[in-house]
Design an enzyme around this catalytic site. Structure first.
Site, PDB file in Angstrom:
ATOM      1  N   SER A 129      95.855 -47.538 -19.980  1.00  0.00           N
ATOM      2  CA  SER A 129      95.033 -47.146 -18.978  1.00  0.00           C
ATOM      3  C   SER A 129      94.814 -48.363 -18.097  1.00  0.00           C
ATOM      4  CB  SER A 129      93.640 -47.182 -20.010  1.00  0.00           C
ATOM      5  OG  SER A 129      92.359 -47.444 -19.014  1.00  0.00           O
ATOM      6  N   LYS A 130      94.673 -47.874 -16.895  1.00  0.00           N
ATOM      7  CA  LYS A 130      94.365 -48.902 -15.775  1.00  0.00           C
ATOM      8  C   LYS A 130      93.185 -49.670 -15.867  1.00  0.00           C
ATOM      9  CE  LYS A 130      96.742 -45.828 -12.681  1.00  0.00           C
ATOM     10  NZ  LYS A 130      96.661 -44.720 -11.629  1.00  0.00           N
ATOM     11  N   ARG A 131      92.249 -48.960 -16.782  1.00  0.00           N
ATOM     12  CA  ARG A 131      90.856 -49.749 -16.728  1.00  0.00           C
ATOM     13  C   ARG A 131      90.924 -50.722 -17.964  1.00  0.00           C
ATOM     14  NH1 ARG A 131      85.651 -46.152 -16.111  1.00  0.00           N
ATOM     15  NH2 ARG A 131      84.834 -48.239 -16.375  1.00  0.00           N
TER      16      ARG A 131
END
Length: 505
Positions: free
Chosen positions: A274-276
């Site tokens: 996940s980019k987050r």
RNA sequence: GGCCCCAUCGUCUAGAGGCCAAGGACACCACCCUCUCAAGGUGGAGACACGGGUUCGAAUCCCGUUGGGGCUGCCA
């Protein structure tokens, strides 16, 4: 644009279950060396610009590219920016840069869905006109409310507006009417033929209440319009594929494309990257001094392997041997440590001049004054530095002593090797003396230092430590005598004296 | 919850019924080489999730269990 797509029926004609697996050949029988003539292979990579371009996307892009190149097919780049809320222009540029960086090019595009809205609009109108879609005024809140009120209801849209005959208007979204019976199978090269019952598919939105198309619609319309023959994408799309196929048929898209849902790239906890929460941005790796060739090679081996024990593969080798059927079906963890190892291999394999060029941007960010960098000094030491770093970002620390006015003394090294080092003061004094008159070459310095050590009962390994720290500031780095030669006699002597003064003071 | 996918050393993988008392790579440990650090060399520890089948024979095929993941959005 429209591409004629009649030629590729054989790619998706009905076959017995697991036909994909059954087409596997023995490894030894598939040594191919170049593009393979195949009926008009057309693939697309369709990223959405909603954040930094990440390694999972890069891997998917790579597989698409490898497959296209292997078959001499066409690689299409399509930016899926149907969500104006989340898409940003800078992300589009980031994607293009990143693809360029790892050496992936495309034959058509980049197309932008935001510029093709009329097509989706037209498709939506058609679906509505033919009774395949209907307007709905339910909000998320009202849907959730009904789900809550009915204890036996499964979460999701309940078809509330299905038979209400609503017309388009403020606050109304267009939903696709999914069949109540039957099922759809997905022909997947990697997973066989997963089948989905229509009963489990809710009527999904294809046009938002602001008139903009949703991914599922735009995706199907474009894949049909662009005559895509093989859809290679992440496994996270598998569950939505029956919806895509239902739209495909409703729009008379013709024969279905062949799918290949590649395994997800996951973090240490097994969750999809996940980019987050995970470090995944390709540009972070670039800034860290990862070579694009190393990244590409490593990424190519996540979920795919050539079948023998080779791991370091040139891009040509990957193109020649990449087969979609050999892609694994289970998720892969992105292991930065192995990436680093690959990078070290690639760095060492570089011709020196290329290494020097590649290191330049990282040298420009060095801790010394901009004008103090000495190109020839760096080049002189470059071959020795090259075999000691795993990333380009490690280069400056290896050579900073050459460009700083004083040795960048590390406290820890100073304490351990000089303050508490055996006969450190004597060695420094001896070196300051002997280095003043000996021949200024690595071999001469080597000999002189060895002799100096012997005088104090120390081997060269021990004897060189105080000198190394005094001159370079650290106890690790390129070979000492070569470093001294490049630094120069005067500056070296100056640092030895300065270290003696510091020791005594 | 429902649906779908997945399951070989810590990690990436080889393996497509006998060639597997499971091979390679990263990481790890030891030793060697060595002016430091790397690189390199040698050796070591380390896996077929579990249970049933099918078969003369299963890591490989089937079923189930368990575990993990994905989807279930007017995100893609």
């Amino acid at each position: 644009m429209s591409h004629q797509g009649g030629e590729w029926g054989s790619w998706h004609s009905p076959e017995p279950k697991h036909w994909a697996r059954s087409t596997r050949h023995h490894r030894t029988a598939r040594r191919e060396t170049g593009p393979v003539a195949s009926p008009a292979v057309r693939v697309r990579f369709a990223p959405s610009p909603t954040g930094f371009f990440h390694v999972g996307g890069a891997r998917t892009a790579l597989f698409n590219w490898l497959f296209a190149r292997h078959h001499g097919g066409t690689n299409v780049l399509r930016i899926e920016d149907t969500d104006a809320e989340r898409g940003r222009e800078e992300w589009v540029a980031g994607i293009l840069d990143a693809l360029d960086w790892i050496g992936i090019d495309w034959d058509e595009g980049p197309f932008r869905q935001s510029e093709r809205r009329h097509l989706y609009q037209k498709a939506a109108e058609r679906l509505y006109a033919e009774g395949r879609a209907y307007w709905c005024e339910c909000t998320r809140a009202s849907i959730d409310e009904r789900t809550k009120a009915n204890a036996t209801a499964t979460p999701g849209y309940d078809g509330f507006c299905r038979e209400r005959g609503l017309t388009g208007g403020e606050g109304r979204a267009l939903r696709f009417r999914t069949p109540d019976e039957g099922s759809t199978a997905v022909a997947d090269v990697i997973r066989g033929e997963p089948r989905f019952d229509h009963a489990n598919l809710e009527d999904f939105v294809i046009l938002r209440s602001d008139g903009s198309p949703v991914f599922l619609l735009a995706n199907a319309v474009d894949d049909i319009d662009m005559s895509i023959t093989h859809v290679i994408r992440g496994e996270d799309h598998l569950s939505n594929t029956p919806k895509t196929l239902l739209l495909w048929d409703a729009l008379d898209g013709g024969p279905h494309p062949v799918f290949a849902h590649v395994p997800l790239l996951v973090n240490e906890r097994g969750q999809k990257l996940s980019k987050r929460r995970d470090k995944v941005a390709l540009e972070d790796y670039r800034d860290q001094g990862i070579l694009p060739e190393a990244m590409r090679n490593y990424l190519g081996l996540l979920g795919w392997a050539p079948g023998d024990n080779r791991e370091m593969l040139s891009v040509q080798e990957m193109v020649a041997e990449f087969r979609l059927e050999d892609v694994k079906s289970s998720p892969a963890f992105f292991d930065e440590r192995k990436l680093l190892h690959f990078n070290g291999e690639y760095i060492r394999a570089l011709p020196v001049d290329e290494f020097v060029t590649a290191a330049r941007p990282f040298l420009d960010a060095g801790s010394w004054a901009t004008g103090d960098f000495d190109e020839s000094a760096f080049e002189a030491l470059a071959p020795l530095v090259q075999e000691r770093v795993r990333t380009l970002a490690e280069v400056p620390a290896m050579v900073d002593f050459l460009f700083l006015s004083q040795a960048p003394i590390e406290d820890k090294a100073w304490d351990k090797r000089v303050v508490r080092g055996a006969a450190a003061a004597e060695l420094l004094a001896g070196a300051a003396d002997a280095y003043g008159s000996c021949e200024w070459s690595a071999t001469a310095l080597h000999e002189v230092t060895a002799t100096l050590g012997e005088a104090h009962g120390l081997g060269l390994a021990k004897a060189q430590f105080p000198i190394r720290v005094a001159v370079t500031g650290r106890d690790v780095g390129p070979p000492l005598f070569e470093s001294l030669v490049v630094l120069g006699r005067e500056r070296s002597l100056e640092r030895l004296r300065s270290a003696l003064a510091r020791l005594e003071g």
